[in-house]
Design a protein around this motif. Structure first.
Motif, PDB file in Angstrom:
ATOM      1  N   VAL A  63     -15.739 -20.760  45.387  1.00  0.00           N
ATOM      2  CA  VAL A  63     -14.513 -20.068  44.593  1.00  0.00           C
ATOM      3  C   VAL A  63     -14.285 -20.984  43.348  1.00  0.00           C
ATOM      4  CG1 VAL A  63     -12.777 -18.616  44.115  1.00  0.00           C
ATOM      5  CG2 VAL A  63     -13.929 -18.565  46.170  1.00  0.00           C
ATOM      6  N   VAL A  64     -14.623 -20.811  41.991  1.00  0.00           N
ATOM      7  CA  VAL A  64     -14.025 -21.393  40.927  1.00  0.00           C
ATOM      8  C   VAL A  64     -13.072 -20.907  40.217  1.00  0.00           C
ATOM      9  CG1 VAL A  64     -14.922 -22.725  38.791  1.00  0.00           C
ATOM     10  CG2 VAL A  64     -16.511 -22.623  40.695  1.00  0.00           C
ATOM     11  N   GLN A  65     -12.861 -19.790  40.138  1.00  0.00           N
ATOM     12  CA  GLN A  65     -11.956 -18.847  39.305  1.00  0.00           C
ATOM     13  C   GLN A  65     -11.864 -17.693  39.910  1.00  0.00           C
ATOM     14  OE1 GLN A  65     -13.137 -18.368  35.353  1.00  0.00           O
ATOM     15  NE2 GLN A  65     -10.984 -17.489  34.687  1.00  0.00           N
ATOM     16  N   ILE A  66     -10.339 -17.155  39.801  1.00  0.00           N
ATOM     17  CA  ILE A  66      -9.916 -15.848  40.513  1.00  0.00           C
ATOM     18  C   ILE A  66      -9.156 -15.237  39.472  1.00  0.00           C
ATOM     19  CG2 ILE A  66      -8.579 -14.735  42.176  1.00  0.00           C
ATOM     20  CD1 ILE A  66      -9.016 -17.246  43.861  1.00  0.00           C
ATOM     21  N   SER A  67      -9.318 -13.855  39.216  1.00  0.00           N
ATOM     22  CA  SER A  67      -8.606 -13.054  38.463  1.00  0.00           C
ATOM     23  C   SER A  67      -8.379 -11.659  39.104  1.00  0.00           C
ATOM     24  CB  SER A  67      -9.195 -12.883  37.174  1.00  0.00           C
ATOM     25  OG  SER A  67      -8.723 -11.652  36.575  1.00  0.00           O
ATOM     26  N   GLU A  68      -6.974 -11.314  39.613  1.00  0.00           N
ATOM     27  CA  GLU A  68      -6.527 -10.144  39.934  1.00  0.00           C
ATOM     28  C   GLU A  68      -5.943  -9.333  39.065  1.00  0.00           C
ATOM     29  OE1 GLU A  68      -5.103 -10.435  44.221  1.00  0.00           O
ATOM     30  OE2 GLU A  68      -4.832 -12.695  43.599  1.00  0.00           O
ATOM     31  N   SER A  69      -6.076  -7.798  39.419  1.00  0.00           N
ATOM     32  CA  SER A  69      -5.364  -6.753  38.390  1.00  0.00           C
ATOM     33  C   SER A  69      -5.241  -5.692  39.060  1.00  0.00           C
ATOM     34  CB  SER A  69      -6.176  -6.848  37.163  1.00  0.00           C
ATOM     35  OG  SER A  69      -7.431  -6.335  37.454  1.00  0.00           O
ATOM     36  N   ARG A  70      -4.301  -4.656  38.908  1.00  0.00           N
ATOM     37  CA  ARG A  70      -4.189  -3.452  39.228  1.00  0.00           C
ATOM     38  C   ARG A  70      -4.515  -2.501  38.257  1.00  0.00           C
ATOM     39  NH1 ARG A  70       1.716  -0.673  40.717  1.00  0.00           N
ATOM     40  NH2 ARG A  70       0.719   1.182  41.092  1.00  0.00           N
ATOM     41  N   GLN A  71      -5.360  -1.632  38.536  1.00  0.00           N
ATOM     42  CA  GLN A  71      -5.796  -0.812  37.349  1.00  0.00           C
ATOM     43  C   GLN A  71      -5.743   0.981  37.814  1.00  0.00           C
ATOM     44  OE1 GLN A  71     -10.016  -1.867  36.401  1.00  0.00           O
ATOM     45  NE2 GLN A  71      -9.248  -3.728  35.868  1.00  0.00           N
ATOM     46  N   ARG A  72      -5.455   1.702  36.930  1.00  0.00           N
ATOM     47  CA  ARG A  72      -5.594   3.071  37.197  1.00  0.00           C
ATOM     48  C   ARG A  72      -6.855   3.642  37.493  1.00  0.00           C
ATOM     49  NH1 ARG A  72      -1.376   6.874  35.971  1.00  0.00           N
ATOM     50  NH2 ARG A  72      -0.504   5.469  35.045  1.00  0.00           N
ATOM     51  N   TYR A  73      -7.157   4.343  38.469  1.00  0.00           N
ATOM     52  CA  TYR A  73      -8.307   4.869  38.570  1.00  0.00           C
ATOM     53  C   TYR A  73      -8.192   6.371  38.229  1.00  0.00           C
ATOM     54  CZ  TYR A  73     -12.364   6.765  41.207  1.00  0.00           C
ATOM     55  OH  TYR A  73     -13.676   7.371  41.275  1.00  0.00           O
ATOM     56  N   ASN A  74      -7.125   6.959  38.419  1.00  0.00           N
ATOM     57  CA  ASN A  74      -7.116   8.337  37.823  1.00  0.00           C
ATOM     58  C   ASN A  74      -5.425   8.864  37.738  1.00  0.00           C
ATOM     59  OD1 ASN A  74      -6.450   9.404  40.159  1.00  0.00           O
ATOM     60  ND2 ASN A  74      -8.503  10.761  40.469  1.00  0.00           N
ATOM     61  N   TYR A  75      -5.069   9.746  37.718  1.00  0.00           N
ATOM     62  CA  TYR A  75      -3.687  10.125  37.387  1.00  0.00           C
ATOM     63  C   TYR A  75      -2.568   9.458  38.442  1.00  0.00           C
ATOM     64  CZ  TYR A  75      -5.961  13.993  35.169  1.00  0.00           C
ATOM     65  OH  TYR A  75      -6.559  14.878  34.223  1.00  0.00           O
ATOM     66  N   SER A  76      -2.921   9.477  39.704  1.00  0.00           N
ATOM     67  CA  SER A  76      -1.724   8.745  40.396  1.00  0.00           C
ATOM     68  C   SER A  76      -2.440   8.019  41.529  1.00  0.00           C
ATOM     69  CB  SER A  76      -1.069   9.934  41.250  1.00  0.00           C
ATOM     70  OG  SER A  76      -1.868  10.630  42.036  1.00  0.00           O
ATOM     71  N   ARG A  77      -3.701   7.618  41.077  1.00  0.00           N
ATOM     72  CA  ARG A  77      -4.406   6.570  42.239  1.00  0.00           C
ATOM     73  C   ARG A  77      -4.620   5.308  41.504  1.00  0.00           C
ATOM     74  NH1 ARG A  77      -6.288  11.818  43.429  1.00  0.00           N
ATOM     75  NH2 ARG A  77      -5.690  12.272  45.373  1.00  0.00           N
ATOM     76  N   TYR A  78      -4.488   4.163  42.042  1.00  0.00           N
ATOM     77  CA  TYR A  78      -4.646   2.826  41.706  1.00  0.00           C
ATOM     78  C   TYR A  78      -5.722   2.289  42.669  1.00  0.00           C
ATOM     79  CZ  TYR A  78      -0.773   3.824  38.529  1.00  0.00           C
ATOM     80  OH  TYR A  78       0.236   4.149  37.800  1.00  0.00           O
ATOM     81  N   VAL A  79      -6.380   1.074  42.027  1.00  0.00           N
ATOM     82  CA  VAL A  79      -7.261   0.094  42.651  1.00  0.00           C
ATOM     83  C   VAL A  79      -6.533  -1.115  42.387  1.00  0.00           C
ATOM     84  CG1 VAL A  79      -9.200   1.643  42.776  1.00  0.00           C
ATOM     85  CG2 VAL A  79      -8.972   0.273  40.794  1.00  0.00           C
TER      86      VAL A  79
END
Length: 126
Positions: free
Chosen positions: A45-61
């Motif tokens: 592993v050289v680089q890591i990026s994490e994020s929380r994104q909206r999948y639809n109305y009230s669900r996230y990934v």
């Protein structure tokens, strides 16, 4: 008389249609955690990026993007997509870890289903 019968039927139809679409959306969101293991990618592993994104109305990934250095070249389009549910465990990966990534190629990125961190043996100091 016709109005008293037709309007409730129309309302019930749209209620049923909405529930069906919500159930299909939930199943599609929940199925993100199961990725067919058709290919393996190994490297450091050289680089890591994490994020929380909206999948639809009230669900996230949770999206974990990795850059891996293999023996031959560097791969930067690697994603681990995890639906955020009540008992979800987010994978923990650090820069410098040797990993084996199991998943498949989807469109223009490698979608990871399982991450296995390879144990490195440290030399004892004498």
């Amino acid at each position: 008389m016709v109005t008293a019968i037709v309007i409730p039927i129309i309302c019930l139809y749209f209620f049923w249609l909405t529930k069906k679409e919500m159930r299909e959306g939930y199943e599609k969101w929940a199925s993100l955690k199961t990725v067919p293991e058709e290919a393996i990618m190994s490297g450091e592993v050289v680089q890591i990026s994490e994020s929380r994104q909206r999948y639809n109305y009230s669900r996230y990934v949770h999206v974990l993007e990795l850059t891996i250095q293999t023996k031959s070249n560097k791969h930067s389009n690697i994603k681990k997509i995890t639906p955020l549910m009540k008992n979800t465990r987010i994978p923990s990966v650090n820069i410098g870890d040797s990993v084996h990534l199991y998943g498949n190629w989807k469109d223009d990125f490698f979608q990871v289903g399982r991450i296995q961190i390879a144990k490195t043996e440290k030399e004892p100091h004498t």
